[in-house]
Design an enzyme around this catalytic site. Structure first.
Site, short mmCIF file in Angstrom:
data_model
loop_
_atom_site.label_atom_id
_atom_site.label_comp_id
_atom_site.label_asym_id
_atom_site.label_seq_id
_atom_site.Cartn_x
_atom_site.Cartn_y
_atom_site.Cartn_z
CB SER A 120 42.35 42.14 21.36
OG SER A 120 42.96 41.39 22.82
CE1 TYR A 144 46.40 45.55 21.28
CE2 TYR A 144 45.62 44.07 23.13
CZ TYR A 144 45.98 44.28 22.02
OH TYR A 144 45.63 43.57 20.76
CE LYS A 148 43.80 46.05 18.39
NZ LYS A 148 43.93 45.86 17.17
N1 UFG Z 1 54.17 34.92 30.43
C1 UFG Z 1 55.20 34.52 31.66
N2 UFG Z 1 56.63 34.82 31.09
C2 UFG Z 1 56.66 35.64 30.12
C3 UFG Z 1 55.46 36.27 29.45
C4 UFG Z 1 54.32 35.56 29.56
O1 UFG Z 1 54.85 33.83 32.49
O2 UFG Z 1 57.80 35.96 30.12
C5 UFG Z 1 52.80 34.34 30.83
C6 UFG Z 1 51.73 35.59 30.94
O3 UFG Z 1 51.71 35.69 32.50
C7 UFG Z 1 50.41 34.91 30.55
C8 UFG Z 1 50.96 34.00 29.70
O4 UFG Z 1 52.48 33.81 29.75
O5 UFG Z 1 49.93 34.16 31.57
C9 UFG Z 1 50.85 34.64 28.13
O6 UFG Z 1 51.47 35.83 28.23
P1 UFG Z 1 51.65 36.68 26.63
O7 UFG Z 1 52.49 37.96 26.95
O8 UFG Z 1 52.28 35.65 25.56
O9 UFG Z 1 50.35 37.05 26.15
P2 UFG Z 1 48.81 37.56 26.92
O10 UFG Z 1 48.04 36.69 27.41
O11 UFG Z 1 49.50 38.79 27.85
O12 UFG Z 1 48.31 38.23 25.67
C10 UFG Z 1 47.28 39.51 25.76
C11 UFG Z 1 46.00 39.38 25.61
C12 UFG Z 1 45.92 39.43 23.90
C13 UFG Z 1 46.77 40.57 23.29
C14 UFG Z 1 48.15 40.48 23.91
C15 UFG Z 1 48.82 41.61 23.00
O13 UFG Z 1 45.52 38.30 26.02
O14 UFG Z 1 44.66 39.39 23.65
O15 UFG Z 1 48.10 40.46 25.07
O16 UFG Z 1 50.18 41.31 23.47
F1 UFG Z 1 46.39 40.53 22.04
#
Ligand code: UFG
Length: 339
Positions: A120, A144, A148
């Site tokens: 990841s 997490y 990894k």
């Molecule tokens: N976000 C919002 N509102 C939400 C959910 C997310 O604004 O309700 C924003 C987050 O702040 C982030 C973006 O949308 O900026 C993406 O968020 P995600 O939760 O979809 O994904 P992440 O970027 O947090 O993903 C991370 C890592 C991955 C990992 C994953 C595991 O980047 O490598 O978490 O769930 F695999």
């Protein structure tokens, strides 16, 4: 197509694992899924057998490898909620690091030498800025990401000590769904931006919370590199091909190389589906790096991997039907064609 060989796919009933099984099958491999169905779905296992077992169950892994003449492994099975990893770190280390060591031991005792590992971009933590290269220091900021990174380190040690070869694939943000509609994204609970925003747009849940609007990005919201799950799936097939052809151990980013902010994602959903995303602005989510985008060149050079479906509009168009939304542009197109 002649069968190339059976591949053990741990976590093959999950979101990325099931898409990878479809891609493996299309490429002539037989995907043999091992999944405990704790978060995966049995009905997503359509392209090969399903063995209901925990990835930490080394005996079950060895039995499955021998029974199906498995020659390589793709390891997805893991817990993948960053937030949950903060409150249940011991469970994350047990499941993710424990799963990896059981799998490595099973490979050693059965003579399997090739492992593709689902890593990841969370292993990079909060990088200094700009596209992330594989040489960017790995400094994860949550259990997490650390679990990894531990798995990558175990693989590195075991490749020199036990003659294994591995490809650690560091995913950026997996999104979208099978363009042919055979698979979709189903997490419970859902925490990822795209499904939550599509649910909000279709009225299946209340307004989406936008986490943080004061980041130093184009519009103040977080920027991520979204990669279509079918592109990711193809990346695994190429990595399996690469190891089968004798390629040395490697760690590669799998991303599109392009970043999109949260607000850009919301605007794209409205553009593609015609449905606005009701949303409210709230504070930052702890642990969210401001911007994560991949430098995708090494995967291109090593595997010949380039994304083909990862334009934001296509990701949304392919994900929309499973949330009761349609690509309004296609409907308009269809009407024009009929006129
Ligand atoms: N976000 C919002 N509102 C939400 C959910 C997310 O604004 O309700 C924003 C987050 O702040 C982030 C973006 O949308 O900026 C993406 O968020 P995600 O939760 O979809 O994904 P992440 O970027 O947090 O993903 C991370 C890592 C991955 C990992 C994953 C595991 O980047 O490598 O978490 O769930 F695999």
């Amino acid at each position: 197509m002649a069968l190339r060989f059976p591949i053990l796919v741990t976590g093959g009933a999950g979101f990325i694992g099931s898409h990878a099984c479809k891609a493996l099958s299309q490429a002539g491999y037989l995907p043999v899924t091992v999944d405990n169905l704790s978060t995966g779905h049995a009905d997503a296992v359509k392209w090969g057998p399903l063995v209901n077992a925990d990835v930490r169950d080394q005996t079950a892994l060895c039995r499955t490898i021998r029974e199906h003449d498995v020659e390589a492994v793709i390891h997805f099975a893991a817990s993948a909620y960053v937030g949950e990893s903060m409150t249940r770190p011991a469970f994350y280390y047990d499941n993710n690091a424990g799963g990896m060591i059981a799998l490595i031991n099973a490979c050693i005792s059965t003579g399997v030498k090739q492992i593709v590992f689902s890593s990841s971009c969370a292993t990079y933590g909060i990088p200094a800025g700009g596209p992330i290269r594989e040489t960017t220091p790995q400094a994860p900021i949550n259990p997490y990401g650390r679990s990894k990174l531990m798995c990558e380190e175990m693989l590195r040690d075991c490749s020199s000590g036990h003659g294994l070869r591995f490809a650690a694939l560091r995913y950026f943000n997996a999104a979208g769904a099978d363009p042919e509609g055979e698979l979709c994204e189903r997490h419970d609970p859902e925490t990822h931006l795209l499904p939550l925003a599509l649910q909000a747009a279709s009225g299946q849940r209340g307004p989406l919370q936008v986490f943080g609007t004061d980041y130093c990005t184009r519009d103040g919201s977080c920027e991520r590199d979204y990669i279509h799950v079918s592109d990711l799936a193809r990346g695994h097939v190429l990595a399996a091909d690469y190891l089968a052809a004798g390629g040395p151990s490697t760690a590669l980013n799998l991303g599109s190389g392009t970043g999109h902010t949260v607000f850009e994602v919301l605007a794209a959903i409205q553009r593609v589906t015609g449905a606005p995303v009701p949303h409210e602005l709230v504070g930052r989510r702890p642990g969210d790096p401001p911007s994560l985008t991949a430098d995708a060149e090494l995967a291109a050079k090593t595997l010949g991997f380039r994304t083909e479906h990862s334009g934001l509009d296509q990701i949304i168009s392919d994900a929309a039907p499973s949330f009761g939304l349609a690509d309004a542009r296609k409907a308009r197109h269809g009407r024009h064609a009929a006129e």
